[in-house]
Design a protein around this motif. Structure first.
Motif, PDB file in Angstrom:
ATOM      1  N   ASP A 108       5.321  -8.014  -1.136  1.00  0.00           N
ATOM      2  CA  ASP A 108       4.159  -8.100  -2.028  1.00  0.00           C
ATOM      3  C   ASP A 108       4.288  -9.249  -3.026  1.00  0.00           C
ATOM      4  N   ASN A 123      -0.130  -3.137  -5.995  1.00  0.00           N
ATOM      5  CA  ASN A 123       1.221  -2.575  -5.968  1.00  0.00           C
ATOM      6  C   ASN A 123       2.107  -3.185  -7.054  1.00  0.00           C
ATOM      7  N   LYS A 167       8.782   1.694   0.307  1.00  0.00           N
ATOM      8  CA  LYS A 167       7.636   1.032  -0.319  1.00  0.00           C
ATOM      9  C   LYS A 167       8.090   0.147  -1.468  1.00  0.00           C
ATOM     10  N   ILE A 201       7.370  -3.825  -1.887  1.00  0.00           N
ATOM     11  CA  ILE A 201       6.713  -4.394  -3.071  1.00  0.00           C
ATOM     12  C   ILE A 201       7.543  -5.539  -3.635  1.00  0.00           C
ATOM     13  N   ILE A 231       7.442   6.810  -5.546  1.00  0.00           N
ATOM     14  CA  ILE A 231       6.951   5.648  -4.788  1.00  0.00           C
ATOM     15  C   ILE A 231       7.590   5.590  -3.417  1.00  0.00           C
ATOM     16  N   MET A 281       1.089  -1.870 -10.351  1.00  0.00           N
ATOM     17  CA  MET A 281       1.505  -0.465 -10.498  1.00  0.00           C
ATOM     18  C   MET A 281       2.935  -0.388 -11.032  1.00  0.00           C
ATOM     19  N   PRO A 285      -4.235  -5.594  -2.079  1.00  0.00           N
ATOM     20  CA  PRO A 285      -3.313  -4.464  -2.254  1.00  0.00           C
ATOM     21  C   PRO A 285      -1.942  -4.861  -2.801  1.00  0.00           C
ATOM     22  N   SER A 286      -1.481  -6.073  -2.489  1.00  0.00           N
ATOM     23  CA  SER A 286      -0.188  -6.522  -3.011  1.00  0.00           C
ATOM     24  C   SER A 286      -0.241  -6.670  -4.522  1.00  0.00           C
TER      25      SER A 286
END
Length: 333
Positions: free
Chosen positions: A123, A307, A115, A119, A111, A310, A303-304
């Motif tokens: 995020d 993420n 990033k 997140i 990752i 994920m 997208p947040s």
């Protein structure tokens, strides 16, 4: 949108009390603001019959007290959002930290640390902004919008239908124009970053500039990047300003059309209805604009959620690793 609703249900269920408190303030504000619009109409209609100074003063004083209550409820709503956010973000971050701790190390490295930091901080904040503010704002604005349209239909069904049609058209204009504005603005932002990169390169090469007299190289490079930025701005500004003017002019046209229609139909015998519909028109347009803005913000925050999901779904290595409880972590000198 499916992932947004799943995370909404998962973490809202862990803060039911604070979520219900937020909803209580939302419904209270909705009912009060709808009632204020109707009360405004009744006061003006009654003033035509009982036009005494005492009646006017008492009416204005009572209305002011209700506006004060509206302000208190608005404060309560935002404070309840903060309390809900404390529970929501706390639960989400706890799950994310546990997921990272338990996940395969190679997968975490894949990752990337930067990033991962984004997140865990940005995020998670974006997820809460969506769930704790934008979705709640859409919910409240939608209820208010329907309430005003329902009351308007009770007062004048035809005018309410016209107002509903104008609102839907305005919403669509705003939504699709915003997508275009974001697209053309991205080109300007790219050129701005390129221009900034040239200036950063100059600052990073300060020793070379001082020892080899290469400022002319950077002057030419900066002139080229800056002109590219201005060129992109010129291409974007015209449609952006034009679309913004179109939205403003459309709202003014709707407001003028309804005011003219009411003046023609009611004449001087329906001042209360006239004021109510003018207020309702302005309120409905404002609510429609806010609703569209919140909906677009949710789409941009997607997208947040991806993420965060994920990290929560990362594969765990075989075997269990246990560590005793730790209170502090320090570095010995």
């Amino acid at each position: 949108m499916k992932i947004i609703f799943k995370m909404f249900a998962r973490y809202t269920s862990q803060a039911k009390g604070r979520f219900c408190l937020m909803l209580l303030f939302t419904f209270s504000l909705t009912g009060l603001e709808t009632g204020l619009a109707l009360l405004m109409r009744d006061i003006i209609s009654a003033a035509e019959i009982n036009g005494t100074l005492q009646f006017l003063l008492l009416s204005v004083l009572g209305f002011a007290l209700l506006l004060g209550l509206d302000s208190l409820l608005s404060i309560g709503r935002y404070l309840s959002c903060d309390l809900f956010g404390e529970s929501f973000i706390g639960a989400l971050r706890a799950d994310l930290l546990r997921a990272v701790e338990s996940a395969d190390y190679e997968a975490i490295l894949g990752i990337g640390r930067d990033k991962l930091k984004n997140i865990l901080y940005y995020d998670t904040l974006n997820v809460f902004r969506t769930v704790g503010f934008q979705m709640e704002t859409i919910f409240m604005n939608a209820i208010l919008l329907l309430a005003f349209l329902a009351v308007a239909a009770y007062v004048n069904p035809l005018l309410s239908l016209i107002l509903l049609t104008a609102t839907v058209v305005g919403f669509l204009i705003s939504f699709f124009s915003r997508k275009y504005i974001v697209r053309v603005s991205s080109g300007v932002n790219a050129q701005m970053k390129a221009d900034n990169a040239v200036l950063n390169e100059f600052s990073d090469s300060l020793e070379l500039v001082k020892t080899h007299s290469i400022s002319d190289y950077f002057l030419q490079k900066q002139d080229k990047s800056f002109k590219a930025f201005i060129k992109a701005s010129l291409r974007a500004d015209a449609p952006i300003v034009g679309i913004s003017s179109l939205e403003t002019n459309y709202h003014q046209l709707v407001y003028l059309g309804i005011a003219a229609y009411l003046s023609m139909v009611l004449g001087g015998d329906g001042a209360g209805d006239l004021v109510f519909f003018l207020f309702a028109t302005e309120k409905v347009i404002s609510l429609s604009t806010s609703l569209e803005s919140s909906l677009y913000a949710i789409l941009r925050m997607a997208p947040s959620f991806v993420n965060a999901r994920m990290l929560l779904d990362m594969e765990q290595p075989d075997g269990d690793v246990s560590v005793d409880s730790i209170d502090t972590i320090g570095v010995s000198q």
